[in-house]
Write a protein that holds these residues in place. Structure first.
Motif, PDB file in Angstrom:
ATOM      1  N   VAL A   9      -8.994   4.228  -2.466  1.00  0.00           N
ATOM      2  CA  VAL A   9      -9.521   4.189  -1.093  1.00  0.00           C
ATOM      3  C   VAL A   9      -9.746   5.602  -0.587  1.00  0.00           C
ATOM      4  O   VAL A   9      -9.121   6.549  -1.066  1.00  0.00           O
ATOM      5  N   ARG A  10     -10.671   5.718   0.332  1.00  0.00           N
ATOM      6  CA  ARG A  10     -10.901   7.001   1.009  1.00  0.00           C
ATOM      7  C   ARG A  10     -11.264   6.673   2.451  1.00  0.00           C
ATOM      8  O   ARG A  10     -12.144   5.843   2.689  1.00  0.00           O
ATOM      9  N   GLN A  11     -10.538   7.278   3.384  1.00  0.00           N
ATOM     10  CA  GLN A  11     -10.859   6.999   4.782  1.00  0.00           C
ATOM     11  C   GLN A  11     -12.191   7.663   5.111  1.00  0.00           C
ATOM     12  O   GLN A  11     -12.298   8.884   5.147  1.00  0.00           O
ATOM     13  N   ALA A  71      -2.778   1.892   8.537  1.00  0.00           N
ATOM     14  CA  ALA A  71      -3.764   1.081   9.268  1.00  0.00           C
ATOM     15  C   ALA A  71      -3.345  -0.387   9.324  1.00  0.00           C
ATOM     16  O   ALA A  71      -3.759  -1.114  10.224  1.00  0.00           O
ATOM     17  N   LEU A  72      -2.521  -0.800   8.360  1.00  0.00           N
ATOM     18  CA  LEU A  72      -2.101  -2.213   8.325  1.00  0.00           C
ATOM     19  C   LEU A  72      -0.666  -2.404   8.803  1.00  0.00           C
ATOM     20  O   LEU A  72      -0.163  -3.512   8.870  1.00  0.00           O
ATOM     21  N   ILE A 110      -6.086  -5.797  13.312  1.00  0.00           N
ATOM     22  CA  ILE A 110      -4.880  -5.108  13.779  1.00  0.00           C
ATOM     23  C   ILE A 110      -5.322  -3.917  14.617  1.00  0.00           C
ATOM     24  O   ILE A 110      -6.044  -3.039  14.145  1.00  0.00           O
ATOM     25  N   GLU A 145      -4.433   9.042   0.953  1.00  0.00           N
ATOM     26  CA  GLU A 145      -5.388   8.031   1.437  1.00  0.00           C
ATOM     27  C   GLU A 145      -4.735   6.643   1.448  1.00  0.00           C
ATOM     28  O   GLU A 145      -4.933   5.860   2.376  1.00  0.00           O
ATOM     29  N   LEU A 146      -3.975   6.360   0.396  1.00  0.00           N
ATOM     30  CA  LEU A 146      -3.310   5.046   0.324  1.00  0.00           C
ATOM     31  C   LEU A 146      -2.266   4.910   1.434  1.00  0.00           C
ATOM     32  O   LEU A 146      -2.108   3.835   2.024  1.00  0.00           O
ATOM     33  N   ALA A 186      -2.474   6.357   4.300  1.00  0.00           N
ATOM     34  CA  ALA A 186      -3.235   6.154   5.542  1.00  0.00           C
ATOM     35  C   ALA A 186      -3.662   4.684   5.650  1.00  0.00           C
ATOM     36  O   ALA A 186      -3.635   4.095   6.735  1.00  0.00           O
ATOM     37  N   LYS A 187      -4.034   4.105   4.518  1.00  0.00           N
ATOM     38  CA  LYS A 187      -4.417   2.683   4.508  1.00  0.00           C
ATOM     39  C   LYS A 187      -3.205   1.824   4.907  1.00  0.00           C
ATOM     40  O   LYS A 187      -3.332   0.861   5.666  1.00  0.00           O
ATOM     41  N   TRP A 196       0.850  -1.204   0.000  1.00  0.00           N
ATOM     42  CA  TRP A 196       0.000   0.000   0.000  1.00  0.00           C
ATOM     43  C   TRP A 196       0.880   1.246   0.000  1.00  0.00           C
ATOM     44  O   TRP A 196       0.570   2.241  -0.647  1.00  0.00           O
ATOM     45  N   PHE A 235     -12.102   2.303   5.594  1.00  0.00           N
ATOM     46  CA  PHE A 235     -11.764   2.886   4.290  1.00  0.00           C
ATOM     47  C   PHE A 235     -12.836   2.492   3.278  1.00  0.00           C
ATOM     48  O   PHE A 235     -13.174   1.313   3.157  1.00  0.00           O
TER      49      PHE A 235
END
Lengths: 176, 790
Positions: free
Chosen positions: B630-632, A136-137, B731, A129-130, A132-133, A111, B605
């Protein structure tokens, strides 16, 4: 007079010795026992190169991105994507990373790569946004998270969100 | 300067004409005059006829040229499913690999020597792949050695031992988008026609093709003689050129006029174009079968339709069968009339041997072969009608219908045929069982299912009804039904996004209430068990799907807030903010519900669901991509708390019934949904890699007699059991901490304290007051200081 002087010197010496005895460590009562096995030399930090000052107090050392262990398949796709990027085929590089994400959709590094490629393509909002993704992981991968926040900061700044960029940079700074 | 001569000439021309007329009258005689007049009339008539005929021939020539040189056929778009990726570590069973190879038309042999063949020895597979053109380049033909172990690819290399990191098998074709006149075809070039097929075609249909000029008078005579001798129509006199003209330009009526046109046009076509061009056109135009309303045209598609393999891979027997079909695709249909087809095929083989094109031994060997026809039919619209419907709708946003049906586009979609097959089977099997066990009227229950990739938001499978192969009402897209309790996670998410007010352990009042709407009407919601549960912690209220506490919570959050959150999570349908919405009066399609739950599975997301990856033009050039975005939409921390709660729904709440289907180690999150009068039964949930939604109900909207737990959950569980998904390992985000809490007092507790359980909290929102147990092990000063600073 001389005798008085000598006596006062003697008593002063005694007082100093006495004081030292009180403050100092107790005397060893037995001989030290030799520890078996080889002695391990303490880790020695490499000396700083001439002219390079290390000021740890003010600037924490750069956290290098730990080289992640990818599967052979994902590694091959990452290499291919990088090759495409170097050949200015950014669309191809994006397609390749998306393919890798289908193999490992929870791989935060992929990502992150996609975010960088989108940033390079000028798609700054999507890049943020990517990233941020990816965060998250990323779980405890601090180096990766820091990279993501820096990318988010750059993306925000490029779209005129200076305050958001500063926030992101602050976040990045906390990740050491 | 230029005008002067023109002016001078005109009078001269006029005077000349005037001078001639009297001279003609002067030379004529009475008897000869009549004769000559007739002759002149005849000549004039002949001239006029020739002129008209000439103009007509020119017209025919124009017709022939226009169509032959323009775009000859509307070439339908071909639609492909996802390619199977092979790499060490990939989750793959032998059964799945075999199914994929069969789908691609690969042959199982002892030693794979040709492309598209494979052998198996235990868990070891040797596969020779075909090359295939993808969006990002060609995947070359390879010979690979693959070993499976424990449901995974344990080893992958080239067959000679060379390293191979990964490869894609070809994308399986799942359908085509053909025009309203229902002609489907796969274009082949002349050089792609196997020589054996051409030889057989000419031997049977037009022996003198290379000698005649479009029409073969000797052939007609020979056919006439053969037919007379046989007393039936055994041989046609038309050349291939005539047959092409008949199919390509003319109607099917059998009149002399049409025959004449056919002959003239055949002569013109032959004069204008080379034999190879004519043969190539013929091979693509010829009608070779019927698949429902879809007409199979050309050898390219026929090879795929009957044998599920490309034309270049057909053996002699199969080539002969295709040639046999030319005479009557319906009469010699190898699926419906295998004996007749076989007889005709063997006749083709005999003819080839008689003409010396093949040896007698080859003919005998080929004649001993079975017909080799696959039972896979209906790849046009037949196999995956619901998914194809979705693909068409998404394509129509960007393409005109005529482009889809005529430009020969290649469309790469996200459909996973393996997942799709299991979803179809699970729905079909379970609905029958549900009717039986619950003593419901047989055949009345309907259902639909959607399976989506949890992170990438790709639609992997879509089942539109119990008879999945029947292209009828597509319930996955068009059955817009009240979603019942499936809405509750949105209400709870709205609450969890305000950690200062709500956490998973916040007590909620589950007691009766009456709400007056704007129209003055009173609404008194009830729990499913008709009881009030008093004060319950928030997580239990969701796990047990209590209505009263949910309505109280939703009213506290505000209806507008819940509606906004739905929009944020990708629900574009207008949402009416009425109190009944909190218990699922909102109607959505199963696909929309999948979009909503993908947002949860994706950690907050939003990614728009995609059914298409790429579109290529007829030459394989990239046209359009549908990339991953993607968009949060929602903070990850709140979604994490919600997802933990949705796991509890499955482990201890209304979704507990899943343990009958899934292994206990597999972690799942989900929610049941039931509507008034047991009309709709829903289950939506996700695992580590897949989001799935199942709806069960009746088309006439009468009570189906099933709750979410007794209906849709059963289908969901059965479907997931077959698909074997990954466990859901959530997670924990940075902003979440785990704190032990005593369930009764809701006080902060310690690990090991009686009844205490760990709960995730958004940092700073965990209870601050400690129970006596948690203080027991600590010094008073430490506890005091911690309380002070927390």
């Amino acid at each position: 007079m001389k005798m008085n002087k000598l006596r006062s010197m003697f008593w002063s010496l005694c007082a100093v010795l006495l004081l030292q005895g009180c403050i100092g460590a107790p005397a060893r009562t037995s001989a030290p026992v030799r520890q078996p096995g080889p002695t391990v030399p303490p880790p020695v930090e490499p000396a700083a190169a001439p002219g390079e000052a290390r000021v740890r107090v003010y600037e924490p050392p750069q956290v290098a991105l730990a080289a992640p262990l990818h599967s052979k398949a994902v590694q091959a796709l990452l290499e291919r994507s990088e090759q495409q990027r170097l050949e200015s085929d950014l669309d191809g590089a994006v397609t390749t990373i998306e393919r890798a994400l289908r193999l490992e959709s929870r791989n935060a590094h992929l990502w992150n790569r996609l975010a960088h490629l989108r940033y390079e393509q000028g798609r700054r909002t999507l890049a943020a946004e990517l990233a941020a993704k990816s965060n998250a992981l990323a779980a405890r991968d601090l180096g990766l998270k820091r990279d993501n926040w820096l990318l988010i900061a750059a993306a925000r700044r490029s779209v005129g969100d200076a305050r958001g960029a500063r926030d992101a940079e602050r976040k990045a700074r906390t990740l050491y | 300067m230029a005008r002067t001569p023109t002016k001078k000439r005109r009078p001269a021309a006029r005077s000349g004409t005037r001078a001639k007329k009297p001279r003609r009258r002067g030379v004529s005689r009475p008897r000869g005059r009549v004769k000559r007049r007739w002759l002149a009339r005849l000549i004039a008539f002949g001239f006029l006829f020739s002129l008209v005929a000439g103009v007509y021939v020119l017209y025919l020539d124009h017709t022939v040229r226009t169509k032959f040189e323009g775009k000859r056929w509307a070439v339908p778009a071909r639609v492909y499913g996802r390619p199977l990726e092979l790499y060490a570590g990939a989750r793959l069973t032998g059964e799945q690999l075999q199914a994929e190879l069969r789908r691609l038309g690969y042959r199982k042999v002892a030693h794979p020597r040709q492309p598209a063949s494979w052998s198996q020895s235990g868990s070891r597979f040797l596969i020779r792949t075909r090359n295939f053109q993808f969006w990002d380049g060609a995947e070359p033909e390879q010979y690979i050695d693959l070993r499976l172990d424990g449901g995974r690819v344990a080893h992958l290399s080239q067959a000679d031992g060379a390293e191979l990191a990964l490869l894609r098998l070809e994308a399986p074709e799942i359908g085509s988008i053909y025009p309203a006149h229902n002609e489907d075809r796969v274009l082949v070039r002349r050089d792609q026609l196997p020589p054996g097929l051409v030889t057989a075609l000419l031997a049977v249909e037009d022996r003198t093709f290379h000698e005649h000029h479009g029409v073969d008078p000797r052939g007609i005579a020979r056919a006439l003689w053969a037919n007379l001798r046989a007393g039936a129509l055994v041989q046609g006199g038309s050349t291939l050129t005539q047959q092409l003209i008949k199919n390509f330009y003319l109607t099917r009526e059998r009149t002399l006029w049409r025959k004449l046109n056919e002959a003239v046009m055949a002569l013109l076509l032959d004069a204008r174009y080379g034999k190879d061009e004519i043969l190539g056109a013929y091979a693509n135009e010829i009608y070779l079968g019927q698949d429902g309303s879809r007409a199979i045209h050309g050898f390219g598609l026929a090879s795929d339709f009957y044998f599920n393999r490309p034309l270049g891979e057909l053996d002699l027997a199969r080539q002969a069968l295709l040639v046999a079909l030319v005479r009557g695709p319906s009469y010699y249909d190898p699926r419906r009339n295998p004996k007749r087809a076989r007889k005709r095929r063997d006749l083709v083989l005999r003819l080839l041997a008689e003409q010396g094109a093949i040896s007698q031994a080859e003919a005998r060997h080929a004649a001993a072969q079975p017909l080799g026809v696959t039972d896979q039919r209906g790849r046009g619209r037949g196999n995956f009608p619901a998914f194809m419907d979705l693909v068409r709708r998404q394509l129509h946003r960007d393409y005109r219908e005529e482009d889809l049906t005529s430009e020969g586009l290649r469309i790469f979609t996200t459909l996973d045929p393996w997942v799709q097959a299991h979803a179809e089977e699970a729905l079909g099997d379970r609905l029958g069982k549900l009717e039986k066990w619950n003593k419901l009227p047989a055949g009345k229950l309907e259902g639909s299912a959607v399976v989506v990739d949890a992170q990438g938001a790709e639609v992997l499978a879509l089942v539109g009804g119990r008879k999945a192969r029947f292209a009828g009402f597509n319930r996955a897209l068009d059955a817009v039904r009240p979603i019942g309790s499936l809405i509750k996670p949105v209400v709870y998410l709205a609450a969890l996004m305000e950690p200062a007010r709500y956490t998973l352990v916040t007590p909620l009042e589950d007691t009766g209430l009456t709400i007056r709407g704007g129209d003055g009407k009173a609404w008194t919601p009830r729990n499913y068990d008709r009881k009030e549960h008093g004060q319950v912690p928030l997580h239990r209220a969701l796990a047990n799907s209590y209505n009263l506490s949910t309505v109280r919570l939703g009213m506290d959050m505000g209806l507008g807030r819940v509606a906004d959150l739905l929009r944020e999570l990708g629900i574009s349908r207008p949402v009416e903010p009425v109190p009944a919405m909190l218990l699922g009066a909102l109607s959505l399609s199963p696909l929309e519900v999948a979009q909503l739950y993908q947002g949860f599975a994706g950690g907050g997301f939003y990614s728009p669901l995609r059914a298409i990856r790429e579109v290529l033009d007829a030459e394989g050039r990239p046209l359009q991509r549908y990339p991953l975005t993607v968009r949060q939409a929602v903070p990850g921390e709140a979604v994490y708390l919600l997802n933990r709660n949705l796991q509890e729904v499955v482990s201890e709440g209304t979704g507990k019934g899943l343990d009958r289907f899934l292994p206990s180690a597999l972690k799942v999150a989900g929610k049941t949904g039931t509507t008034d009068g047991l009309r709709d039964s829903w289950f939506a949930g996700f695992t580590g890699d897949k989001v799935a939604v199942v709806w069960v109900g009746r088309d006439d909207n009468r009570p189906a007699g099933l709750t979410g737990g007794t209906g849709a959950l059963q289908v969901w569980g059965d479907m997931m059991r077959r698909i074997a998904p990954l466990s859901l390992e959530l997670i924990s985000p940075e902003g979440v901490e785990t704190v032990w809490v005593e369930p009764h007092s809701m006080m902060r507790s310690g690990e090991g304290c009686e009844g205490a359980r760990p709960f995730p909290f958004i940092k700073g929102s965990a209870p601050r007051i400690h129970s006596s147990c948690s203080r027991g092990g600590e010094s008073g000063l430490g506890g005091f200081l911690r309380d002070l600073f927390q």
